[in-house]
Design an enzyme around this catalytic site. Structure first.
Site: not given
Length: 214
Positions: A7, A123
């Protein structure tokens, strides 16, 4: 097979290296971030990617119409949301949307349970550091997920051993600085995930040889 998502991609070199090393998905951040990328920059990168690479747009509390237009223009495959987006918001995107949950403690799992998401991303609430992976193990009851937050080449094998997630997502853990990947760290991260998968597959094959099904 553990899916790998790199990412915070901001340039073509990093994108192509990620694909070369074996990543299945590339993430582009379109909201406020040191890794933010413009539509034009993303378009140029996407034009050079192989057809089977999954293109993920990352957003935070954006106007849904703008997200829809960007998704169509760039032919994004998945949409990852990190803000306060609720279930009604996510439904607008024809099954492409999934939610990211920041995890600090076990009670944060209640947010996943109430969302009724069957695919999501975990996350860390601790910037640059992992959360307690035993919490991630408990999250498996709610569906499949990408494990993110503080992952790097040095700890990804331990994370895989404990959690065995659907996929892993890394950004800062393989960077020279925000927005620029470290070629060696990115390659090593992907190598270790692939090696883990290979070892697990061989163990399963060995078990099948030793104890065949009747």
């Amino acid at each position: 097979m553990t899916r790998i998502k790199i990412c915070g991609i901001t340039n073509l070199e990093d994108a192509l290296l990620a694909v070369k090393y074996g990543a299945e998905a590339i993430g582009f951040v379109f909201s406020e971030s040191p890794r933010r990328i413009s539509k034009e920059q993303a378009r140029k990168i996407i034009a050079e990617l192989p057809p089977l690479i999954i293109k993920v747009g990352v957003f935070v509390d954006e106007d849904p119409q703008w997200v829809k237009e960007l998704t169509e223009e760039l032919n994004l495959d998945l949409l990852q949301f990190h803000g306060q987006e609720n279930e009604d918001y996510l439904r607008q995107f024809s099954g492409k949307a999934f939610k990211a949950f920041r995890i600090k403690e076990a009670s944060d799992l209640n947010k996943i349970a109430s969302s009724r998401c069957r695919f999501f991303l975990l996350d860390s609430a601790f910037k640059g550091k992992p959360f307690d992976w035993q919490i991630a193990v408990k999250a498996k009851q709610f569906g499949k997920f990408f494990l993110a937050g503080g992952l790097n080449p040095d700890n990804v094998e331990a994370a895989l051993k404990i959690v065995q997630p659907f996929g892993v997502d890394v950004s800062s853990g393989v960077e020279l600085y925000p927005g620029k990947k470290d070629k060696k760290r990115m390659k090593e991260f992907i190598r270790r995930v692939k090696l883990w998968d290979y070892q697990q597959a061989n163990m399963e094959n060995l078990a099948e040889d030793l104890f065949p099904k009747l």
